[in-house]
Motif scaffolding. Structure first.
Motif, short mmCIF file in Angstrom:
data_model
loop_
_atom_site.label_atom_id
_atom_site.label_comp_id
_atom_site.label_asym_id
_atom_site.label_seq_id
_atom_site.Cartn_x
_atom_site.Cartn_y
_atom_site.Cartn_z
N GLN A 30 0.86 -1.20 0.17
CA GLN A 30 -0.04 -0.12 0.07
C GLN A 30 0.69 1.17 0.00
OE1 GLN A 30 -3.72 0.15 0.16
NE2 GLN A 30 -3.24 2.22 -0.31
N SER A 31 1.89 1.14 0.92
CA SER A 31 2.84 2.19 1.00
C SER A 31 3.60 2.70 -0.64
CB SER A 31 3.94 1.99 1.94
OG SER A 31 4.82 3.09 1.91
N PHE A 32 4.04 1.66 -1.18
CA PHE A 32 4.60 1.81 -2.51
C PHE A 32 3.45 2.37 -3.41
CE2 PHE A 32 7.98 -0.85 -0.93
CZ PHE A 32 9.27 0.03 -1.23
N PHE A 33 2.17 1.72 -3.48
CA PHE A 33 1.23 2.20 -4.43
C PHE A 33 1.07 3.50 -3.98
CE2 PHE A 33 -3.01 2.42 -5.60
CZ PHE A 33 -3.25 1.74 -6.74
N GLN A 34 0.89 3.97 -2.98
CA GLN A 34 0.60 5.29 -2.78
C GLN A 34 1.64 6.30 -3.29
OE1 GLN A 34 -0.44 5.22 1.44
NE2 GLN A 34 -2.61 4.92 1.07
N GLN A 35 2.81 5.89 -3.14
CA GLN A 35 4.01 6.89 -3.69
C GLN A 35 3.85 7.07 -5.21
OE1 GLN A 35 8.11 5.30 -2.71
NE2 GLN A 35 7.43 4.82 -0.78
N PHE A 36 3.31 6.05 -5.71
CA PHE A 36 3.04 6.19 -7.34
C PHE A 36 1.63 6.62 -7.66
CE2 PHE A 36 7.02 3.97 -6.97
CZ PHE A 36 7.69 4.39 -8.10
N THR A 47 2.34 1.48 -16.94
CA THR A 47 3.65 1.86 -17.42
C THR A 47 4.45 2.41 -16.29
OG1 THR A 47 2.76 4.29 -17.57
CG2 THR A 47 2.82 2.99 -19.75
N GLN A 48 3.80 2.52 -15.01
CA GLN A 48 4.63 2.78 -13.90
C GLN A 48 5.13 1.76 -13.14
OE1 GLN A 48 1.21 5.28 -12.38
NE2 GLN A 48 2.71 6.33 -11.40
N VAL A 49 4.66 0.40 -13.42
CA VAL A 49 5.06 -0.84 -12.76
C VAL A 49 6.45 -1.01 -12.67
CG1 VAL A 49 4.51 -3.42 -12.63
CG2 VAL A 49 2.69 -1.92 -12.98
N GLY A 50 7.12 -0.84 -13.69
CA GLY A 50 8.50 -1.12 -13.76
C GLY A 50 9.35 -0.22 -12.69
N GLN A 51 8.94 1.19 -12.53
CA GLN A 51 9.47 2.09 -11.78
C GLN A 51 9.16 1.52 -10.09
OE1 GLN A 51 7.19 5.47 -12.64
NE2 GLN A 51 8.79 6.30 -14.18
N VAL A 52 8.01 1.23 -9.85
CA VAL A 52 7.53 0.67 -8.57
C VAL A 52 8.40 -0.52 -8.16
CG1 VAL A 52 5.52 -0.52 -7.25
CG2 VAL A 52 5.32 1.43 -8.89
N ALA A 55 11.77 0.49 -7.35
CA ALA A 55 11.97 1.22 -6.00
C ALA A 55 11.72 -0.12 -4.81
CB ALA A 55 10.57 1.74 -5.74
N MET A 56 11.26 -1.09 -5.12
CA MET A 56 10.91 -2.19 -4.29
C MET A 56 12.08 -3.17 -4.11
SD MET A 56 6.89 -3.19 -4.51
CE MET A 56 6.90 -3.82 -2.79
N GLU A 57 13.16 -2.62 -4.94
CA GLU A 57 14.29 -3.63 -5.34
C GLU A 57 14.23 -4.90 -5.90
OE1 GLU A 57 16.81 -3.54 -1.71
OE2 GLU A 57 16.87 -1.47 -1.68
N MET A 58 13.10 -5.02 -6.93
CA MET A 58 12.71 -6.13 -7.71
C MET A 58 13.13 -5.85 -9.01
SD MET A 58 8.97 -7.26 -6.20
CE MET A 58 8.72 -7.86 -4.69
#
Length: 170
Positions: A30-36, A47-52, A55-58
């Motif tokens: 939820q925290s990562f989702f809200q950042q984006f 298109t933002q999923v790669g950035q997320v 950010a999650m180090e995946m």
């Protein structure tokens, strides 16, 4: 009609995946989702999923990411709502790449290849299967080994072992 069935099926899959996620992980997602989703629209663009993920180090290759995102964007809207996003991230976090899996299974294979011949003997394989499925008869065990031993050599080579353990057989 076919796309509607796909959407319903994916919704069921997402519900099943969400049921597996513990509260701590869900809060992190939820925290990562809200950042984006800065504008609180309730979705992020695919298109933002790669950035997320970064950010999650995946880190996954683009082709794999596109294919996976398409799977979770069941309606093809180009947007992932939080439930879709959480199911996607959980799935990716629990995905082992084929190279890592192959390496781990080679180590396991070496343990069972007691003589170091490059194969697991039929007798050793039978012992292993008996430990896993003690309720099977000798006939059932022999039948299972016959299925695993695709080339009929009487030996379980690594490729056959890998297909069995990775679930990649027919």
């Amino acid at each position: 009609f076919r796309s509607r069935i796909r959407i319903v099926k994916m919704a069921e899959d997402i519900e099943e995946i969400l049921a597996e996620i513990d509260g701590t992980d869900l809060e992190q997602y939820q925290s990562f989702f809200q950042q984006f989703d800065r504008e609180n629209r309730g979705f992020i663009n695919v298109t933002q999923v790669g950035q997320v993920m970064k950010a999650m180090e995946m880190d996954f290759d683009d082709k794999f990411m596109r294919k996976t995102v398409r799977r979770f964007d069941a309606d093809g809207s180009g947007k992932l709502e939080f439930d879709e996003f959480a199911a996607l991230v959980y799935t990716l976090a629990n995905t082992v790449d084929k190279e890592t899996l192959q390496k781990e299974l080679k180590e396991a294979f070496r343990l069972f290849d007691k003589e170091g011949n490059g194969y697991i003997s039929r007798a050793t394989m039978k012992e292993l299967l008996r430990e896993i499925a003690s309720d099977l008869s000798d006939k059932d065990l022999d039948g299972a080994i016959d299925e695993i031993d695709e080339d009929g050599s009487g030996k379980i080579e690594f490729e056959e072992f890998f297909e069995l353990m990775a679930g990649e057989g027919d």
